[in-house]
Design a protein around this motif. Structure first.
Motif, short mmCIF file in Angstrom:
data_model
loop_
_atom_site.label_atom_id
_atom_site.label_comp_id
_atom_site.label_asym_id
_atom_site.label_seq_id
_atom_site.Cartn_x
_atom_site.Cartn_y
_atom_site.Cartn_z
N ALA A 53 72.73 39.29 -15.33
CA ALA A 53 72.06 40.23 -16.23
C ALA A 53 71.48 39.51 -17.43
CB ALA A 53 73.06 41.29 -16.70
N ASP A 54 70.38 40.05 -17.90
CA ASP A 54 69.78 39.61 -19.16
C ASP A 54 70.33 40.54 -20.24
OD1 ASP A 54 68.22 39.22 -21.43
OD2 ASP A 54 66.36 38.96 -20.29
N LEU A 55 71.19 40.03 -21.08
CA LEU A 55 71.89 40.85 -22.07
C LEU A 55 70.98 41.44 -23.14
CD1 LEU A 55 75.06 38.65 -22.40
CD2 LEU A 55 74.84 40.83 -21.20
N GLN A 94 72.32 32.20 -28.90
CA GLN A 94 71.37 31.94 -27.84
C GLN A 94 70.45 33.12 -27.55
OE1 GLN A 94 72.93 30.11 -24.22
NE2 GLN A 94 74.94 30.16 -25.19
N ALA A 95 70.81 34.30 -27.99
CA ALA A 95 70.10 35.51 -27.62
C ALA A 95 69.89 36.37 -28.86
CB ALA A 95 70.92 36.26 -26.57
N ASN A 96 69.25 37.52 -28.66
CA ASN A 96 69.10 38.48 -29.75
C ASN A 96 70.48 39.09 -30.00
OD1 ASN A 96 68.84 41.09 -31.01
ND2 ASN A 96 66.65 40.91 -30.71
N PRO A 97 71.13 38.72 -31.09
CA PRO A 97 72.51 39.16 -31.29
C PRO A 97 72.67 40.67 -31.40
CG PRO A 97 71.70 38.00 -33.23
CD PRO A 97 70.65 37.87 -32.18
N GLN A 98 71.68 41.35 -31.97
CA GLN A 98 71.77 42.82 -32.11
C GLN A 98 71.79 43.48 -30.73
OE1 GLN A 98 71.44 44.12 -35.54
NE2 GLN A 98 72.46 45.86 -34.61
N LYS A 99 70.94 43.02 -29.83
CA LYS A 99 70.87 43.61 -28.49
C LYS A 99 72.12 43.30 -27.68
CE LYS A 99 65.87 43.85 -28.23
NZ LYS A 99 64.65 43.45 -27.53
N VAL A 100 72.63 42.08 -27.80
CA VAL A 100 73.85 41.70 -27.08
C VAL A 100 75.04 42.53 -27.60
CG1 VAL A 100 75.47 39.83 -26.59
CG2 VAL A 100 73.00 39.39 -26.54
N MET A 101 75.14 42.66 -28.90
CA MET A 101 76.22 43.46 -29.49
C MET A 101 76.12 44.92 -29.06
SD MET A 101 78.98 43.09 -31.41
CE MET A 101 78.76 41.66 -32.47
N ALA A 102 74.90 45.45 -29.00
CA ALA A 102 74.71 46.84 -28.57
C ALA A 102 75.21 47.04 -27.14
CB ALA A 102 73.24 47.22 -28.69
N ALA A 108 77.54 45.25 -25.67
CA ALA A 108 79.00 45.15 -25.75
C ALA A 108 79.60 46.47 -26.21
CB ALA A 108 79.40 44.01 -26.69
N VAL A 109 79.02 47.07 -27.22
CA VAL A 109 79.51 48.35 -27.75
C VAL A 109 79.36 49.45 -26.69
CG1 VAL A 109 79.05 50.15 -29.47
CG2 VAL A 109 79.15 47.75 -30.17
N ARG A 110 78.26 49.44 -25.97
CA ARG A 110 78.00 50.48 -24.96
C ARG A 110 79.10 50.51 -23.89
NH1 ARG A 110 76.41 51.08 -19.95
NH2 ARG A 110 75.97 48.88 -19.56
N ILE A 111 79.56 49.35 -23.44
CA ILE A 111 80.53 49.31 -22.34
C ILE A 111 81.98 49.39 -22.83
CG2 ILE A 111 78.93 48.07 -20.84
CD1 ILE A 111 80.53 45.49 -21.38
N LEU A 112 82.19 49.28 -24.12
CA LEU A 112 83.54 49.25 -24.70
C LEU A 112 84.19 50.63 -24.74
CD1 LEU A 112 85.43 47.18 -26.19
CD2 LEU A 112 84.47 48.09 -28.32
#
Length: 167
Positions: A71-73, A97-105, A107-111
């Motif tokens: 997946a592209d996070l 390495q990536a857009n931290p806001q999108k990666v964190m979003a 992570a929050v979605r699946i948590l």
């Protein structure tokens, strides 16, 4: 030392765990052992060769509780993991390495509502290896992004000489 850092996760047998940007499985393999057969580990990476390495290591160790996901996070819902289903999400050496806001979003979605996101990333110090110092994400920036995503800081921890840790 991954085993020292993993102690901070508070993992229990049967937990669900997602390593977003898992690389070759530095954390995936030991966590899969800890959560046991009743637990589930999602190893997520954009690079097929990283996932192949995790697959090979898991087969060698006889671990069958790991699901590989390419997946592209930075693309919402690209992991395909259901909303609110993961006890612990790990973001290790990925936010620089990536857009931290999108990666964190993601992570929050699946948590799960009572779950934890663990961030382990490079300290902004000068060392002759790792990503360039200017390209690393600061602890304060991670805290800011996490707060914007509705998270509360539980703990800061020492993740070794070259890394910081946040829960």
């Amino acid at each position: 030392e991954p085993n020292q850092v993993i102690k901070k996760f508070g993992l229990e047998e049967g937990d669900s765990f997602a390593d977003l940007g898992c690389g070759p499985g530095f954390f995936v393999i030991p966590v899969a052992r800890l959560v046991g057969e009743s637990g589930k580990v999602f190893a997520v990476d954009v690079f097929p060769n990283a996932l192949e390495e995790v697959k090979n290591r898991a087969e060698f160790e006889g671990l069958q509780n790991i699901e590989l996901i390419r997946a592209d996070l930075e693309i919402p819902k690209s992991t395909g993991i259901e909303d609110g289903t993961i006890d612990i999400v790990l973001l290790a050496n990925i936010l620089h390495q990536a857009n931290p806001q999108k990666v964190m979003a993601e992570a929050v979605r699946i948590l799960k509502k009572d779950g934890k996101i663990i961030v382990v990333d490079w300290r902004k110090i000068k060392i002759p290896f790792g990503p360039p110092k200017d390209g690393r994400i600061s602890v304060d920036n991670v805290k800011k992004i996490a707060k914007e995503e509705g998270l509360k800081l539980k703990e800061e921890f020492d993740a070794g000489a070259y890394h910081f840790g946040l829960i």
